[in-house]
Design a protein around this motif. Structure first.
Motif: not given
Length: 138
Positions: A95-101, A118-124
């Motif tokens: 799941v890749l989302t802005t929601s941290m609820h 959590a978005k954004p997807l990063t290299e790390e």
């Protein structure tokens, strides 16, 4: 990295987010094929529907957003969870989302083996996921 993933799928109704994630994955050269879908129902039908190809067509990694019109990420995970275990073991679901609820994180935790990013997807984040689930990393 020893080997690339064959197929990574991005499912997000936000085309800008998909574009940026696609660019990141291309830059990192992690996958032979990166496919983007703006509609979760279409993505599910493409890979696991009655008209889909063989199990070898299944993606190795899927990123799905939670909040989307039509079939949302939770409905997608419900459908995916109904697949036979042999089918599910071929794909890492994230799941890749802005929601941290907390309600969303708790709900996602009910699905065995689903990663929560959590978005954004990063290299790390990508490197951690690869190390954890594929034993791949630069």
């Amino acid at each position: 990295m020893a080997r690339k993933l064959q197929k990574v799928v991005l499912i997000d109704d936000n085309e800008t987010t998909s574009f940026l994630n696609n660019r990141l994955l291309q830059r990192l050269e992690l996958a032979e094929n990166v496919l983007s879908f703006t509609n979760a129902e279409q993505a599910f039908a493409h890979f696991w529907g009655k008209q889909s190809g063989s199990d070898s067509d299944a993606p190795e990694l899927v990123f799905v957003d939670l909040k989307m019109p039509g079939m949302d990420g939770f409905e997608f995970l419900n459908q995916y969870n109904r697949l036979a275990p042999e089918q599910r073991e071929k794909t890492v679901m994230a799941v890749l989302t802005t929601s941290m609820h907390s309600a969303d994180t708790t709900r996602v935790a009910q699905y065995e083996g689903v990663e929560y990013l959590a978005k954004p997807l990063t290299e790390e984040k990508m490197q951690r996921l690869l190390q954890k689930r594929f034993a791949l990393a630069n």
